[in-house]
Design an enzyme around this catalytic site. Structure first.
Site, short mmCIF file in Angstrom:
data_model
loop_
_atom_site.label_atom_id
_atom_site.label_comp_id
_atom_site.label_asym_id
_atom_site.label_seq_id
_atom_site.Cartn_x
_atom_site.Cartn_y
_atom_site.Cartn_z
N LYS A 13 9.75 -6.37 -3.65
CA LYS A 13 11.09 -5.97 -3.19
C LYS A 13 11.83 -7.10 -2.50
O LYS A 13 13.00 -7.33 -2.76
CB LYS A 13 11.01 -4.79 -2.21
CG LYS A 13 10.63 -3.47 -2.83
CD LYS A 13 10.93 -2.30 -1.88
CE LYS A 13 10.20 -2.41 -0.56
NZ LYS A 13 8.73 -2.33 -0.66
N ARG A 88 12.85 5.14 3.53
CA ARG A 88 11.43 5.29 3.20
C ARG A 88 10.97 6.72 3.40
O ARG A 88 9.80 7.01 3.17
CB ARG A 88 10.61 4.38 4.12
CG ARG A 88 10.14 3.08 3.44
CD ARG A 88 9.41 2.32 4.50
NE ARG A 88 8.48 1.35 4.08
CZ ARG A 88 8.70 0.04 4.04
NH1 ARG A 88 9.91 -0.43 4.26
NH2 ARG A 88 7.74 -0.80 3.75
N ARG A 127 -1.30 -12.25 -0.58
CA ARG A 127 0.04 -12.63 -0.13
C ARG A 127 -0.01 -13.40 1.20
O ARG A 127 -0.70 -13.01 2.12
CB ARG A 127 0.87 -11.36 0.01
CG ARG A 127 2.27 -11.57 0.48
CD ARG A 127 3.13 -10.39 0.14
NE ARG A 127 3.05 -9.33 1.13
CZ ARG A 127 3.90 -8.29 1.15
NH1 ARG A 127 4.83 -8.18 0.23
NH2 ARG A 127 3.79 -7.38 2.07
N ARG A 138 0.24 -11.69 6.77
CA ARG A 138 0.84 -10.70 7.66
C ARG A 138 -0.25 -9.79 8.18
O ARG A 138 -1.15 -9.42 7.43
CB ARG A 138 1.84 -9.84 6.86
CG ARG A 138 3.24 -10.39 6.87
CD ARG A 138 4.15 -9.65 5.93
NE ARG A 138 4.14 -8.19 6.06
CZ ARG A 138 4.98 -7.39 5.39
NH1 ARG A 138 5.86 -7.91 4.54
NH2 ARG A 138 4.93 -6.09 5.54
N ARG A 149 -1.11 1.63 4.07
CA ARG A 149 0.32 1.53 3.73
C ARG A 149 0.60 2.14 2.36
O ARG A 149 1.65 2.75 2.13
CB ARG A 149 0.77 0.06 3.77
CG ARG A 149 0.92 -0.45 5.20
CD ARG A 149 1.04 -1.95 5.25
NE ARG A 149 2.24 -2.44 4.62
CZ ARG A 149 2.35 -3.65 4.06
NH1 ARG A 149 1.31 -4.46 4.02
NH2 ARG A 149 3.48 -4.03 3.54
#
Ligand code: AMP
Length: 206
Positions: A13, A88, A127, A138, A149
């Site tokens: 995204k 969301r 990532r 992260r 998540r």
């Protein structure tokens, strides 16, 4: 043009938001980025959000909606925007629709980036992002948080797909292949010719 970009964590995204918004000449507004900036700046909002973010949970709707309303009231978002990571939940989507209606606007399109879950887990665990010149993971990309998540996405965010489909706003975009290919699919769904830099970004609600 007023566009929402939906999709699970790891669907790309953030990257797509930059390219699509650049082409539409509207700001890309990422609630995740705004929260992360507030966490780094140790603001009151950041301190509130951090607990939820670290756990891989959603920040409560009232906090998130108020923040987005403020952001959408800024001058650069008056003529259009691309929202990345918001809404969301169904409640956020309803409040977004109300705020826009108050201003006499509505969404032009909702793009949903679609990727298989196996591929998402693979992408998220690899990532890294650049912070102060260093590539770091992260906190919420750690394997156990990633699983949570994805669950949160399935339970709270995935229903938005049907919500926007019912009002005729949804375009599903296969988010595999090169970044350019995915951007081109998204632009076509918005009625914008990816090959022609002069095509005006007309609402694609026909
Ligand atoms: P993202 O960068 O979009 O993956 O967002 C990172 C984290 O920020 C999420 O896991 C949530 O904790 C929080 N967050 C971002 N956007 C929202 C939202 N619309 N509603 C609630 N929490 C959000």
């Amino acid at each position: 043009m007023r566009v929402v970009l939906l999709g699970p964590p790891g669907a790309g995204k953030g990257t797509q938001a930059q390219f699509i918004a650049g082409r539409l000449a509207v700001p890309a507004i990422s609630t995740g980025d705004i929260f992360r900036a507030n966490v780094s700046g140790q603001t009151e909002l950041g301190l509130k959000a951090k607990v939820f973010m670290d756990a891989g949970d959603l920040v409560p709707d009232e906090v998130t909606v108020a923040m987005v309303k403020d952001r959408l009231a800024e001058p650069d978002a008056k003529a259009g925007f691309l929202l990345d990571g918001f809404p969301r939940t169904i409640a956020q989507a309803e409040q977004l629709a109300e705020s826009l209606a108050d201003l006499g606007h509505g969404l032009d399109r909702v793009l949903e980036l679609v990727v298989e879950e196996e591929e998402l887990v693979r992408r998220l665990s690899g990532r890294r992002m650049l912070v102060d010149g260093q590539m770091v993971q992260r906190d919420d990309d750690k394997p156990e948080t990633v699983r949570h998540r994805l669950e949160v996405y399935r339970e709270q965010t995935a229903p938005l797909s049907g919500f926007y489909e019912r009002v005729g706003l949804l375009s599903q975009i296969e988010a595999i292949g090169s970044v350019e290919e995915v951007t081109a699919r998204a632009l076509r769904a918005l009625g914008v010719d990816p090959e022609d830099p002069d095509t005006s970004a007309a609402p694609a609600d026909a």
